[in-house]
Motif scaffolding. Structure first.
Motif, PDB file in Angstrom:
ATOM      1  N   HIS A   7      -4.081  13.709  -2.189  1.00  0.00           N
ATOM      2  CA  HIS A   7      -5.445  13.218  -2.425  1.00  0.00           C
ATOM      3  C   HIS A   7      -6.054  12.493  -1.225  1.00  0.00           C
ATOM      4  N   ARG A   8      -5.537  12.744  -0.053  1.00  0.00           N
ATOM      5  CA  ARG A   8      -6.028  12.074   1.160  1.00  0.00           C
ATOM      6  C   ARG A   8      -7.551  12.182   1.285  1.00  0.00           C
ATOM      7  N   PHE A  21       0.837  -1.206   0.000  1.00  0.00           N
ATOM      8  CA  PHE A  21       0.000   0.000   0.000  1.00  0.00           C
ATOM      9  C   PHE A  21       0.871   1.256   0.000  1.00  0.00           C
ATOM     10  N   LEU A  30       0.274   9.299  -3.412  1.00  0.00           N
ATOM     11  CA  LEU A  30      -1.025   9.965  -3.576  1.00  0.00           C
ATOM     12  C   LEU A  30      -1.563  10.550  -2.272  1.00  0.00           C
ATOM     13  N   LEU A  31      -1.056  10.030  -1.157  1.00  0.00           N
ATOM     14  CA  LEU A  31      -1.634  10.364   0.138  1.00  0.00           C
ATOM     15  C   LEU A  31      -1.578  11.866   0.453  1.00  0.00           C
ATOM     16  N   ARG A  63       2.204   1.724  -3.494  1.00  0.00           N
ATOM     17  CA  ARG A  63       1.160   2.085  -4.461  1.00  0.00           C
ATOM     18  C   ARG A  63       0.515   3.434  -4.194  1.00  0.00           C
ATOM     19  N   TYR A  64       0.184   3.684  -2.933  1.00  0.00           N
ATOM     20  CA  TYR A  64      -0.627   4.856  -2.612  1.00  0.00           C
ATOM     21  C   TYR A  64       0.109   5.942  -1.834  1.00  0.00           C
ATOM     22  N   VAL A 106      -7.738   2.484   3.227  1.00  0.00           N
ATOM     23  CA  VAL A 106      -6.566   2.647   2.366  1.00  0.00           C
ATOM     24  C   VAL A 106      -5.565   3.600   3.037  1.00  0.00           C
ATOM     25  N   THR A 148      -1.856   2.438   4.137  1.00  0.00           N
ATOM     26  CA  THR A 148      -0.745   3.182   3.551  1.00  0.00           C
ATOM     27  C   THR A 148       0.139   3.778   4.638  1.00  0.00           C
ATOM     28  N   MET A 160      -9.506   9.451  -0.530  1.00  0.00           N
ATOM     29  CA  MET A 160      -9.154   8.054  -0.272  1.00  0.00           C
ATOM     30  C   MET A 160      -9.982   7.474   0.870  1.00  0.00           C
TER      31      MET A 160
END
Length: 198
Positions: free
Chosen positions: A56-57, A45, A52-53, A48-49, A64, A68, A60
């Motif tokens: 774009h938290r 995680f 983005l955290l 992958r994420y 997730v 993450t 989500m």
């Protein structure tokens, strides 16, 4: 394990015996399997994420975000220790499978639940520590690397489907497929549907 699942699968012991299997109770030592899976999952995680955290938290899911963040907090030592635990687990399970050709376990710890419920939070009155612990019967097998498949195995008293997980020895995919095929032919559950409620 939900008692309704256990009840259905206990009823299939006779089917395997009729197929010529010697069926006995037993299980490998899955010590550390949950921890190893949680570390591996968190690490994937984070990879992958993680990027983005920060931006774009707000878009989500909380699960997730949790997974993450768990991965981003892992140290190299914790990851390395989980790999050592996984290797030990592999050998404990290998030794068990030297004495048992297959391991038959539920495909899920609970029958299907309401679609509006995101995940199971307790089983038989026992609270589960995380949102993925209701699938532990699968994740414990995942970290062993053994071949496994899930097959229909009956219905609860109220018509909910129950699956059986057939786990084989290392690289014995063919054996798993053969036993699953024999079980399907003996039971026909893969062709049955529960009655539809009005």
């Amino acid at each position: 394990m939900d008692r309704r699942v256990t009840k259905v699968l206990d009823g299939q012991r006779a089917t395997f015996e009729a197929l010529g299997c010697h069926v006995e109770d037993g299980e490998p030592d899955f010590t550390d399997a949950r921890h190893v899976f949680q570390v591996q999952r968190a690490l994937s995680f984070a990879a992958r994420y993680g990027p983005l955290l920060a931006q774009h938290r707000h878009q989500m899911k909380d699960t997730v975000i949790w997974n993450t963040e768990e991965g981003l907090q892992l140290t190299a030592r914790e990851i390395g220790e989980a790999e050592v635990q996984r290797a030990r687990l592999y050998h404990r399970v290998r030794e068990f499978m030297e004495r048992h050709e297959f391991l038959l376990i539920p495909a899920a710890q609970v029958p299907p639940f309401d679609v509006s419920q995101p995940y199971v939070t307790e089983i038989n009155g026992t609270r589960l520590p995380t949102y993925i612990d209701w699938m532990r019967v699968c994740s414990d097998i995942t970290v062993t690397g053994l071949p496994a498949l899930s097959i229909p195995a009956g219905f609860t008293d109220d018509g909910l489907p129950v699956g059986l997980q057939i786990v084989g020895r290392h690289q014995d995919e063919w054996g798993v497929l053969q036993l699953a095929h024999a079980f399907e032919r003996a039971t026909g559950f893969h062709r049955r549907r529960p009655p539809v409620a009005d």
